[in-house]
Design an enzyme around this catalytic site. Sequence first.
Site, short mmCIF file in Angstrom:
data_model
loop_
_atom_site.label_atom_id
_atom_site.label_comp_id
_atom_site.label_asym_id
_atom_site.label_seq_id
_atom_site.Cartn_x
_atom_site.Cartn_y
_atom_site.Cartn_z
N LYS A 1 0.86 -1.19 0.00
CA LYS A 1 0.00 0.00 0.00
C LYS A 1 0.89 1.23 0.00
O LYS A 1 2.06 1.22 0.42
CB LYS A 1 -0.94 0.02 1.21
CG LYS A 1 -0.25 0.07 2.58
CD LYS A 1 0.16 1.43 3.09
CE LYS A 1 0.79 1.35 4.48
NZ LYS A 1 1.48 2.61 4.86
N GLY B 1 10.24 -2.20 7.51
CA GLY B 1 10.43 -0.79 7.85
C GLY B 1 10.37 0.12 6.66
O GLY B 1 11.01 1.17 6.64
N GLY B 2 9.59 -0.27 5.64
CA GLY B 2 9.54 0.52 4.42
C GLY B 2 8.33 1.41 4.27
O GLY B 2 8.26 2.21 3.35
N GLY C 1 3.49 -1.40 4.30
CA GLY C 1 2.49 -2.25 4.93
C GLY C 1 2.70 -3.73 4.74
O GLY C 1 1.73 -4.50 4.84
N GLY D 1 4.05 -6.29 6.50
CA GLY D 1 3.64 -7.20 7.57
C GLY D 1 2.14 -7.21 7.75
O GLY D 1 1.53 -8.27 7.95
N SER D 2 1.51 -6.04 7.67
CA SER D 2 0.06 -5.95 7.81
C SER D 2 -0.65 -6.64 6.65
O SER D 2 -1.67 -7.32 6.83
CB SER D 2 -0.38 -4.49 7.88
OG SER D 2 0.12 -3.86 9.04
N ASP E 1 -3.02 -1.09 10.44
CA ASP E 1 -3.13 -1.12 8.98
C ASP E 1 -3.75 -2.40 8.45
O ASP E 1 -4.07 -2.47 7.25
CB ASP E 1 -1.74 -0.95 8.34
CG ASP E 1 -1.25 0.48 8.36
OD1 ASP E 1 -2.04 1.38 8.71
OD2 ASP E 1 -0.06 0.70 8.03
#
Length: 284
Positions: free
Chosen positions: A13, A98-99, A102, A104-105, A138
């Site tokens: 996203k 850490g980008g 989204g 991981g979400s 998220d």
Amino acid sequence: MTDATLTLPAPAKLNRLLHIVGRRPDGYHELQTLFQFLDHGDTLRFHRRDDGEIHLAPEIPGVAMEENLILRAARLLQAENGHRLGAEIHLEKRLPLGGGLGGGSSDAATALLGLDALWGLGLSLDRLAELGLTLGADVPVFVRGHAAWGEGVGERLTPVALDTPWFVVIHPGVAVSTPAVFGADELTRNTPPITMARALQGGASSWCNDCEGTVRVLYPPVAEVLDWLSSRAPALLTGTGACVFARLARESDADRLLAEIAGRWQAFKARGLNRSPLHDVLGR
């Protein structure tokens, strides 16, 4: 769905706009944002097990297996109604940690929807979004699968139709800590709230990210990429970063920009989407 195996996308996203309009007593921040999906992301493959075991591979460096949102989502879904089925899950990871994309979400949402289908649970999107919110703010937008205006911590969602240009996304080579950004003294926390209608009326040329100034100070490589990209196309930070994106009218423009970037940073091109490809595959 009766197949014992399922392969599903977990799309990235972008936050096309991100305003911080206040801070709650519990420490969380009140946001206003526009979420849009990309036709680029991770891929998850599921194979049903009959013994209740959940196995995930490969491990993600720097993420303890028990903290992985995919595993947590799977176990949450098992506990929802005492389900005895399990799964082998394989993650093909493309989105950086850490980008601000989204990853991981999105992986968690794909696990919730994918296992709901694989196990034949038939849970509603409303219930899956409620479960997803316990994993992260998220997750619900990925569960619901439509570009959205988000408020609260990003969980109060109203579907919207955004323009769908091409994007070039650059990763500056650093992982941004969301707690560090939201904990910074200099972070803007008092942007006046606006209505969704006003945000959409203003259009992309007026959209901004309130985290950008703080991230520039804390992470100079992000500032370098923002400066470089902004000189070539309208550019913005997504989420708390580290990724920076440029909006482009044509795929050929994206290809030319990628050619300029080659060898300097990791980057990719993608089309903006108003409907998640995960929902296209599942027919939700």
